[in-house]
Design a protein around this motif. Structure first.
Motif, PDB file in Angstrom:
ATOM      1  N   ILE A  36       0.888  -1.138   0.094  1.00 57.25           N
ATOM      2  CA  ILE A  36       0.182   0.215   0.057  1.00 57.25           C
ATOM      3  C   ILE A  36       0.866   1.259   0.197  1.00 57.25           C
ATOM      4  CG2 ILE A  36      -1.675   1.348   1.429  1.00 57.25           C
ATOM      5  CD1 ILE A  36      -2.915  -1.249   2.417  1.00 57.25           C
ATOM      6  N   PHE A  37       0.624   2.060  -0.783  1.00 62.65           N
ATOM      7  CA  PHE A  37       1.328   3.355  -0.890  1.00 62.65           C
ATOM      8  C   PHE A  37       0.589   4.266  -0.290  1.00 62.65           C
ATOM      9  CE2 PHE A  37       1.997   7.511  -3.088  1.00 62.65           C
ATOM     10  CZ  PHE A  37       3.133   7.713  -2.862  1.00 62.65           C
ATOM     11  N   TRP A  38       1.191   5.073   0.503  1.00 62.95           N
ATOM     12  CA  TRP A  38       0.558   6.113   1.540  1.00 62.95           C
ATOM     13  C   TRP A  38       1.270   7.569   1.181  1.00 62.95           C
ATOM     14  CZ3 TRP A  38      -3.727   4.937   3.961  1.00 62.95           C
ATOM     15  CH2 TRP A  38      -3.898   3.627   4.311  1.00 62.95           C
ATOM     16  N   ASN A  39       0.556   8.352   0.561  1.00 62.29           N
ATOM     17  CA  ASN A  39       1.141   9.659  -0.027  1.00 62.29           C
ATOM     18  C   ASN A  39       1.332  10.745   1.243  1.00 62.29           C
ATOM     19  OD1 ASN A  39       1.900  11.382  -2.095  1.00 62.29           O
ATOM     20  ND2 ASN A  39      -0.044  12.366  -2.444  1.00 62.29           N
ATOM     21  N   PHE A  40       2.128  10.543   2.124  1.00 56.32           N
ATOM     22  CA  PHE A  40       2.573  11.302   3.208  1.00 56.32           C
ATOM     23  C   PHE A  40       4.237  11.021   3.288  1.00 56.32           C
ATOM     24  CE2 PHE A  40      -1.572   9.665   4.540  1.00 56.32           C
ATOM     25  CZ  PHE A  40      -2.334  10.605   4.554  1.00 56.32           C
TER      26      PHE A  40
END
Length: 389
Positions: A36-40
């Motif tokens: 999962i890619f978290w854009n933070f």
């Protein structure tokens, strides 16, 4: 599905999980969290909280008009603690305990009393033992030279009794040092009151003897000592001291001094002290000593101008002047001193007045006995000053 932003600005859709409707209940969804890619910046999933948890030592204070997850963490007040996370309220510590600096634990309060281990207690104890030792030395000198005129003058028996009472005065001050207990609280003032009355009674009787002896040297005064001989002198001392013993007994029976834990002076400390129980009893004890001291001073002052061979009254006058000055100063100092310092003030008054009596009454006699033996003769004592014409 998960949308992942690539470095060139494009978007890539990746499969990060599977839904299997045929799987057992609760296991239909399978996620590969590592893909999962978290854009933070942290690249970690966001936390769905408004406020962080309150640590031990604080309590939760809800924010009005905001969700229940939004609150402030307020530190517990002094004397209160919380030992759990997100505590709704702080608990007050028991009476003998206080909160730790972190407010997460109740710890025993510190204790304060005049101790043998602190510098003030050691100094006062040393002075007390030194005074008792000097009394013992003077008593040894008087015993060694008991048949000399200086010792035999003005009833040597009273001098020995006076030295013994002074030694008791020095030693009774030790009862004011150390953690107060019931027996020390009861004994300290009784021992102090009786010892000092015995001492002042001896001085009063010696002063009366000086006046009686002088009257016998005048025409028609031979009956003065007849009615105030050695037996009457011992009886007078016994009666005066017994009256103080009766005051102490009545005080101890009616309202005895007791140890007390005082928490008014310090919020985080317990001050151990002796309460007098009855202020009237303590006042009667001091007042009786004051009356005898004033009578001794008054009689000695009236006898101060007698011939030189009777001039012990001058030393008695000086000693009682010191005694009265010390104890008049004691009252306001004692009232205004908190905790252990009140005991220190009382010990200082006992030691100062005892040293004053010891030096003023026995210093001149020891000087003659040890350094001027030629004056320690009956002829020298009975000599008259030459009259100037």
């Amino acid at each position: 599905m998960n949308w992942a932003w690539l470095q060139d600005g494009s978007v890539q859709v990746e499969n990060v999980g599977v839904i299997d409707e045929s799987a057992p209940a609760g296991q239909e969804l399978t996620l590969d969290e590592d893909r999962i890619f978290w854009n933070f910046e942290s690249k970690k999933p966001p936390r769905s909280v408004c406020s962080e948890s309150c640590p031990p030592g604080t309590r939760v204070a809800r924010k009005k008009g905001e969700p229940v997850c939004c609150f402030d963490c307020i530190s517990c007040a002094e004397g209160e603690v919380s030992n759990t996370t997100d505590s709704a309220e702080c608990s007050r510590c028991p009476e003998d305990f206080w909160s730790s600096p972190e407010r997460d634990l109740c710890i025993p309060k510190g204790v304060e009393f005049l101790s043998y281990q602190e510098s003030l207690g050691i100094s006062l104890m040393t002075a007390s033992l030194l005074g008792a030792l000097i009394c013992a030395v003077v008593l040894g000198i008087f015993t060694r030279y008991r048949n000399t005129p200086v010792v035999k003058a003005n009833n040597s028996e009273l001098s020995f009794l006076l030295l013994l009472s002074l030694k008791l005065c020095f030693l009774c001050s030790l009862l004011f040092i150390g953690r107060p207990r019931l027996w020390t609280c009861q004994l300290r003032h009784a021992a102090f009151g009786i010892s000092f009355v015995l001492c002042v009674s001896c001085i009063l009787v010696k002063t009366m003897v000086v006046l009686a002896v002088f009257r016998t040297s005048r025409p028609g005064g031979n009956a003065s000592l007849k009615w105030f001989g050695a037996g009457q002198q011992r009886g007078t001392v016994l009666v005066l001291t017994s009256f103080q013993a009766a005051i102490c007994t009545a005080w101890l029976v009616s309202a005895s001094p007791t140890p007390h834990k005082n928490m008014r002076y310090h919020i985080d400390k317990i001050v151990y002290e002796c309460v007098v129980g009855s202020v009237a009893g303590f006042g009667a004890l001091l007042g009786y000593i004051g009356i005898l001291a004033f009578l001794s001073f008054l009689l000695a002052f009236l006898a101060r101008n007698l011939p030189d061979n009777f001039n012990e009254a001058k030393f008695i006058t000086f000693s009682m002047l010191i005694f009265c000055a010390v104890w008049i100063s004691f009252v306001p100092a004692y009232i205004s001193s908190p905790g252990k310092y009140a005991d220190a003030v009382e010990i200082f008054a006992i030691l100062a007045s005892s040293f004053g009596l010891l030096v003023a009454l026995f210093g001149p006699k020891c000087y003659i006995i040890l350094l001027r033996p030629e004056r320690n003769t009956k002829k020298a004592l009975m000599g008259r000053p030459t009259t100037k014409r």
